[in-house]
Scaffold this active site. Sequence first.
Site, short mmCIF file in Angstrom:
data_model
loop_
_atom_site.label_atom_id
_atom_site.label_comp_id
_atom_site.label_asym_id
_atom_site.label_seq_id
_atom_site.Cartn_x
_atom_site.Cartn_y
_atom_site.Cartn_z
N ASN A 66 -19.57 -55.89 5.51
CA ASN A 66 -20.89 -56.26 4.99
C ASN A 66 -21.18 -57.77 5.07
O ASN A 66 -22.32 -58.20 4.92
CB ASN A 66 -21.08 -55.78 3.54
CG ASN A 66 -21.30 -54.29 3.41
OD1 ASN A 66 -21.01 -53.67 2.39
ND2 ASN A 66 -21.83 -53.66 4.47
N ARG A 120 -32.68 -48.33 3.61
CA ARG A 120 -33.76 -47.46 4.12
C ARG A 120 -34.68 -47.03 2.98
O ARG A 120 -35.90 -47.01 3.11
CB ARG A 120 -33.15 -46.21 4.80
CG ARG A 120 -32.77 -46.45 6.24
CD ARG A 120 -31.89 -45.34 6.75
NE ARG A 120 -30.53 -45.47 6.22
CZ ARG A 120 -29.64 -44.50 6.22
NH1 ARG A 120 -29.93 -43.32 6.68
NH2 ARG A 120 -28.41 -44.71 5.76
N SER A 138 -18.34 -53.87 1.60
CA SER A 138 -17.22 -53.70 2.53
C SER A 138 -16.91 -55.01 3.23
O SER A 138 -17.74 -55.94 3.24
CB SER A 138 -17.56 -52.62 3.57
OG SER A 138 -18.45 -53.16 4.52
N ARG A 148 -19.65 -40.43 8.53
CA ARG A 148 -18.47 -41.23 8.90
C ARG A 148 -17.87 -41.86 7.66
O ARG A 148 -18.49 -41.90 6.60
CB ARG A 148 -18.83 -42.28 9.95
CG ARG A 148 -19.96 -43.18 9.58
CD ARG A 148 -20.18 -44.28 10.63
NE ARG A 148 -21.36 -45.03 10.27
CZ ARG A 148 -22.57 -44.87 10.82
NH1 ARG A 148 -22.74 -44.01 11.80
NH2 ARG A 148 -23.59 -45.58 10.40
N ARG A 169 -20.74 -38.97 0.74
CA ARG A 169 -21.48 -40.05 1.40
C ARG A 169 -22.95 -39.66 1.40
O ARG A 169 -23.32 -38.59 1.91
CB ARG A 169 -21.01 -40.27 2.83
CG ARG A 169 -21.79 -41.41 3.48
CD ARG A 169 -21.33 -41.74 4.88
NE ARG A 169 -22.03 -42.93 5.32
CZ ARG A 169 -21.51 -43.95 5.96
NH1 ARG A 169 -20.23 -43.92 6.29
NH2 ARG A 169 -22.24 -45.00 6.31
N ASP A 204 -24.66 -44.86 0.52
CA ASP A 204 -25.40 -45.36 1.68
C ASP A 204 -26.89 -45.02 1.57
O ASP A 204 -27.27 -44.07 0.87
CB ASP A 204 -24.81 -44.73 2.96
CG ASP A 204 -25.21 -45.50 4.20
OD1 ASP A 204 -25.67 -46.66 4.08
OD2 ASP A 204 -25.07 -44.95 5.30
N GLY A 205 -27.70 -45.81 2.25
CA GLY A 205 -29.13 -45.52 2.33
C GLY A 205 -30.00 -46.37 1.43
O GLY A 205 -31.23 -46.16 1.37
N GLU A 244 -11.83 -33.43 0.17
CA GLU A 244 -12.92 -32.62 0.71
C GLU A 244 -14.12 -33.56 0.90
O GLU A 244 -14.43 -34.35 0.02
CB GLU A 244 -13.29 -31.49 -0.27
CG GLU A 244 -12.13 -30.57 -0.63
CD GLU A 244 -11.63 -29.74 0.56
OE1 GLU A 244 -12.42 -29.53 1.51
OE2 GLU A 244 -10.46 -29.31 0.52
N ARG A 259 -24.05 -58.99 7.33
CA ARG A 259 -25.48 -58.82 6.99
C ARG A 259 -26.16 -60.18 6.85
O ARG A 259 -25.48 -61.19 6.67
CB ARG A 259 -25.61 -58.05 5.67
CG ARG A 259 -25.05 -56.66 5.82
CD ARG A 259 -25.43 -55.77 4.68
NE ARG A 259 -25.02 -54.42 5.06
CZ ARG A 259 -25.56 -53.31 4.61
NH1 ARG A 259 -26.55 -53.36 3.75
NH2 ARG A 259 -25.14 -52.15 5.02
#
Length: 228
Positions: free
Chosen positions: A60, A16, A57, A180, A174, A12-13, A193, A63
């Site tokens: 997605n 940004r 996903s 999330r 993530r 993710d990211g 984990e 978008r």
Amino acid sequence: MNSPFHVAIIMDGNGRWGLKEYNDRNKGHFYGLQNIDKVVKDCIKLNIKFLTLYTFSTENWNRPKKEIDYLFFLFKFFYKKNFNKMFKNNIKIKFIGDLKNIPNDLKIIIHKIEKKTKNNNLITVIFAFNYGSKSELINAFKKISKNKKNNITEELITNNLYTKNIPDPNILIRTGGEKRLSNFLLWQLSYAELFFVGKNWPDFNFFDLKKIINSYSKIKRKFGTVDE
Ligand code: FPP
């Protein structure tokens, strides 16, 4: 040491990062893609045997078309460019997700790459593409009911998922600072984990991965039992 062998990543990211560095979300996807190449090499160095990457996903599709088109362009560019390299480097490639609704040319590349690398065994890189955990489970339940199976067991469900024959991830990472799961491997991550990293995906590097692996190796995994 608890040696990890399956790492799953929500990358993710990108958007940004692209906006911040180039005022362009798509640039973030471009550099995110370059980072996949590096992280696969890092996983090989760390003896990780399975790497699952959330690349597109089922959500997605909401978008802007321009961004979806660019992502699909990148997928094609990546697979065409890396096809021979992955084969030669003994990397096995698999896809999980609903491949019915994706463009035909991409489907052809995907089938070709899976077929060509199926006997490789240094690492298995799994691309979750048009993937959603809920639709994966619905799909599994439909297959089970079609086959008129009444004795529902954990094994039966596991064997009807896209991830059949793939061990559950030991670790989920993530990037991008959110905490999330975003409909990713909900069944398979039951005992994983979880590691959430503030950095955006294009900045995630070997040292971040190594730090996570070190932390993981110190965790005593109890799977619902108690310490003796
Ligand atoms: C999430 O960042 C990332 C994606 C939805 C796509 C991931 C794709 C790549 C890493 C590049 C292409 C990969 C392949 C295999 C060709 P975001 O866009 O949600 O970022 P944001 O949260 O900053 O908006």
